[in-house]
Design a protein around this motif. Structure first.
Motif, mmCIF file in Angstrom:
data_model
loop_
_atom_site.group_PDB
_atom_site.id
_atom_site.type_symbol
_atom_site.label_atom_id
_atom_site.label_comp_id
_atom_site.label_asym_id
_atom_site.label_seq_id
_atom_site.Cartn_x
_atom_site.Cartn_y
_atom_site.Cartn_z
ATOM 1 N N SER A 203 0.842 -1.192 0.000
ATOM 2 C CA SER A 203 0.000 0.000 0.000
ATOM 3 C C SER A 203 0.878 1.244 0.000
ATOM 4 O O SER A 203 2.076 1.180 0.304
ATOM 5 C CB SER A 203 -0.949 0.022 1.206
ATOM 6 O OG SER A 203 -0.229 0.158 2.410
ATOM 7 N N ALA A 204 0.267 2.369 -0.324
ATOM 8 C CA ALA A 204 1.007 3.626 -0.383
ATOM 9 C C ALA A 204 0.103 4.790 -0.010
ATOM 10 O O ALA A 204 -1.102 4.776 -0.283
ATOM 11 C CB ALA A 204 1.573 3.845 -1.788
ATOM 12 N N ALA A 205 0.700 5.791 0.616
ATOM 13 C CA ALA A 205 -0.004 7.032 0.930
ATOM 14 C C ALA A 205 0.882 8.190 0.506
ATOM 15 O O ALA A 205 2.046 8.270 0.920
ATOM 16 C CB ALA A 205 -0.316 7.114 2.424
ATOM 17 N N GLY A 245 5.394 13.857 -0.982
ATOM 18 C CA GLY A 245 5.834 13.157 0.223
ATOM 19 C C GLY A 245 4.878 12.023 0.527
ATOM 20 O O GLY A 245 3.784 11.935 -0.038
ATOM 21 N N GLY A 246 5.280 11.141 1.434
ATOM 22 C CA GLY A 246 4.395 10.046 1.812
ATOM 23 C C GLY A 246 5.157 8.830 2.282
ATOM 24 O O GLY A 246 6.325 8.917 2.698
ATOM 25 N N PHE A 247 4.497 7.680 2.211
ATOM 26 C CA PHE A 247 5.132 6.441 2.644
ATOM 27 C C PHE A 247 4.595 5.255 1.856
ATOM 28 O O PHE A 247 3.517 5.311 1.255
ATOM 29 C CB PHE A 247 4.942 6.204 4.145
ATOM 30 C CG PHE A 247 3.517 5.994 4.580
ATOM 31 C CD1 PHE A 247 2.914 4.744 4.499
ATOM 32 C CD2 PHE A 247 2.781 7.053 5.094
ATOM 33 C CE1 PHE A 247 1.600 4.546 4.909
ATOM 34 C CE2 PHE A 247 1.463 6.865 5.513
ATOM 35 C CZ PHE A 247 0.874 5.612 5.415
ATOM 36 N N ILE A 248 5.383 4.179 1.883
ATOM 37 C CA ILE A 248 5.024 2.911 1.233
ATOM 38 C C ILE A 248 5.125 1.818 2.293
ATOM 39 O O ILE A 248 6.126 1.739 3.019
ATOM 40 C CB ILE A 248 5.972 2.601 0.055
ATOM 41 C CG1 ILE A 248 5.926 3.732 -0.985
ATOM 42 C CG2 ILE A 248 5.599 1.266 -0.604
ATOM 43 C CD1 ILE A 248 7.119 3.754 -1.925
ATOM 44 N N THR A 341 2.958 4.957 -9.215
ATOM 45 C CA THR A 341 1.586 5.134 -9.695
ATOM 46 C C THR A 341 0.614 5.165 -8.522
ATOM 47 O O THR A 341 -0.317 5.986 -8.485
ATOM 48 C CB THR A 341 1.209 4.007 -10.678
ATOM 49 O OG1 THR A 341 2.140 4.007 -11.774
ATOM 50 C CG2 THR A 341 -0.200 4.198 -11.219
ATOM 51 N N ALA A 342 0.836 4.283 -7.539
ATOM 52 C CA ALA A 342 -0.033 4.245 -6.358
ATOM 53 C C ALA A 342 0.086 5.531 -5.545
ATOM 54 O O ALA A 342 -0.913 6.025 -4.995
ATOM 55 C CB ALA A 342 0.314 3.036 -5.502
ATOM 56 N N GLU A 352 -4.768 6.368 1.835
ATOM 57 C CA GLU A 352 -3.851 5.277 1.533
ATOM 58 C C GLU A 352 -4.529 4.299 0.577
ATOM 59 O O GLU A 352 -5.717 3.985 0.743
ATOM 60 C CB GLU A 352 -3.461 4.554 2.831
ATOM 61 C CG GLU A 352 -2.357 3.518 2.671
ATOM 62 C CD GLU A 352 -1.858 2.990 4.003
ATOM 63 O OE1 GLU A 352 -1.066 2.027 3.983
ATOM 64 O OE2 GLU A 352 -2.234 3.540 5.065
ATOM 65 N N VAL A 353 -3.784 3.837 -0.427
ATOM 66 C CA VAL A 353 -4.369 2.963 -1.441
ATOM 67 C C VAL A 353 -3.568 1.662 -1.536
ATOM 68 O O VAL A 353 -2.366 1.641 -1.259
ATOM 69 C CB VAL A 353 -4.414 3.641 -2.826
ATOM 70 C CG1 VAL A 353 -5.254 4.917 -2.788
ATOM 71 C CG2 VAL A 353 -3.004 3.945 -3.337
#
Length: 356
Positions: A203-205, A245-248, A341-342, A352-353
Motif C-alpha cells: 500500500s502507499a499514501a 511526500g508520503g510512505f510505502i 503510480t499508487a 492510503e491505497v
C-alpha cells in the motif's frame, strides 16, 4: 527470466541525443570502447551535430530508421517519458536489447507490458536507475546481505531541491507523467527499496503540492533538457507537482518514508537511510549507526561514490554479452512504477491505497 539471446560484440544505437545522452551515455560508452553506430533524435539537426562531434557514422530524425539497422544490437533510450513505451516496444520487436532512461514509463501498466515483451523476445530490458551502481550504495547492500543490520524494517528517501525544476518537457504532465516524484523521486525510492531488500509493496499514501510552479523556474542554472538549453521551447508549461511526500508499506511490515521536491523553501539535500534491528546506515556520506563494546557508535566509511553512469552501462553491455539478468531489470521497473503510480493515485484520492 527466460534465457536471453547472447551477442559477442555489442554495437549500440542512441535514441535521444539530449542532455543525459551527451553528459553520461556517450562519454561512458567511449570509455568502455563500445562502438556507437547511430544516433536518432526528434530534432534531426541535433542528431547530426552529435554524430559529427563524436564520430558516430549515422544520424536520423526518426528512431524507426535506426531500428531498421542490422548492425545495431542494442539501444539506449533517452527521450521524454511519454515516448518510452512506444519506442521500447518497437526496439524490442525489432530484436534490440534496451537500456531505457528513468522513469520506466508513464504508469505501471506500460512497464508491465514492456517487461513481458522483453521476456517473450528473450532480450535484455534494463532501466537507468544508476544510484544502485554507486560504490557506497553497493557497500551498504553487501552489509545488508551479510546480515549486519539484522531485520531492516524502516527506510527514508530524500531528494530536496530548493529551486531545481528542469522545465521543458519535464514540467509538462502529458510528456513526463509527473514532476519530481517521477524525475528524481524514482532514484531515491528505488535505491532505498533496493537497500531494504526489495520487499513486496502492499500500500502507499502520498500527497503533493504545487505552490510555486512556473514562477519559480530558474532555467539559467541546474539540469536543463536540451530543448531548454538550445532555446527551442516556445512556451513554458508547468502542470506537475513541486513537491511530493508520503510512505510505502511492505508485506514484511517494513515502511519507507520519502520526500522529494523540485521547488520548496527548504535546504537542498538528498540521501537514503535504512534502519535495522542491529544497525542502520545513511548515504551520502556513508555512515553506519551501530554499537561498539556496548556503546552507540557512528562509523564513517570512506567509500567513494565512483562513476555510477559508467558502471550502469558496463552492466548493460555485460548482461547483453552474457545473457544474464541486469541489476536494474525490467520487473524491478514494474514494481517501482507500481509504487509511484499508487502514490499519485493516493494523492488524488486523499487516502492510503492498495498496491496490487
Amino acid at each position: 527470466m527466460t534465457e536471453v539471446v547472447i551477442v559477442s560484440e555489442i554495437r549500440v544505437g542512441l535514441i535521444g541525443a539530449g542532455s543525459i545522452a551527451q553528459v553520461a551515455h556517450i562519454p561512458n560508452l567511449k570509455n568502455l570502447g563500445v562502438p556507437i553506430v547511430a544516433v536518432a533524435d526528434a530534432v534531426e539537426e541535433r542528431a547530426k551535430q552529435i554524430a559529427q562531434q563524436h564520430g558516430i557514422p549515422h544520424a536520423y530524425g526518426d528512431y524507426r530508421q535506426l531500428l531498421k539497422r542490422d548492425d545495431v544490437d542494442a539501444v539506449i533510450v533517452s527521450t521524454p517519458t511519454s515516448t518510452h513505451y512506444p519506442i521500447v516496444t518497437a526496439a524490442l520487436k525489432s530484436g534490440k536489447h534496451v537500456l531505457c532512461e528513468k522513469p520506466p514509463a508513464m504508469n505501471d501498466r506500460e512497464a508491465e507490458k514492456m517487461a513481458e515483451l522483453a521476456e517473450q523476445q528473450k532480450l535484455v530490458l534494463m532501466y537507468a536507475l544508476q544510484m544502485r551502481y554507486r560504490n557506497d550504495a553497493r557497500a551498504v547492500k553487501k552489509l545488508v546481505e551479510q546480515g549486519e543490520f539484522g531485520e531492516v524494517y524502516f527506510g527514508r528517501a530524500l531528494y530536496i531541491r530548493r529551486r531545481g525544476a528542469p522545465g521543458g518537457w519535464f514540467s509538462r504532465k502529458e510528456l513526463s507523467g509527473g514532476g519530481p516524484l517521477l524525475d528524481i523521486g524514482v532514484h531515491v525510492i528505488d535505491l532505498t527499496w533496493w537497500l531494504m531488500g526489495k520487499p513486496k509493496p502492499v500500500s502507499a499514501a502520498g500527497f503533493t503540492f504545487q505552490k510555486i510552479g512556473a514562477k519559480g523556474l530558474r532555467l539559467d542554472r541546474g539540469w536543463q533538457p536540451a530543448d531548454v538549453r538550445e532555446k527551442l521551447e516556445q512556451e513554458v508549461v508547468y502542470d506537475v507537482e513541486d513537491y511530493a511526500g508520503g510512505f510505502i508499506r511492505f508485506e514484511n511490515g517494513a515502511v519507507l518514508l520519502f520526500e522529494v521536491s523540485w521547488q520548496i523553501n527548504d535546504k537542498d539535500r538528498w540521501g537514503s537511510t535504512i534502519c535495522g534491528t542491529k544497525a542502520g546506515a545513511s548515504l551520502p556520506p556513508l555512515e553506519l549507526y551501530t554499537e561498539v563494546l556496548g556503546e552507540q557508535a557512528t562509523v564513517n566509511l570512506r567509500v567513494d561514490e565512483g562513476n555510477a553512469y559508467l558502471e550502469e552501462i558496463r552492466e548493460f553491455i555485460t548482461c547483453v554479452k552474457e545473457g544474464r539478468k541486469p541489476l536494474t531489470d525490467a520487473y524491478d521497473g514494474v514494481t517501482v512504477m507500481k509504487m509511484l503510480t499508487a502514490l499519485y493515485r493516493s494523492a488524488e484520492q486523499g487516502r492510503e491505497v492498495p498496491i496490487k
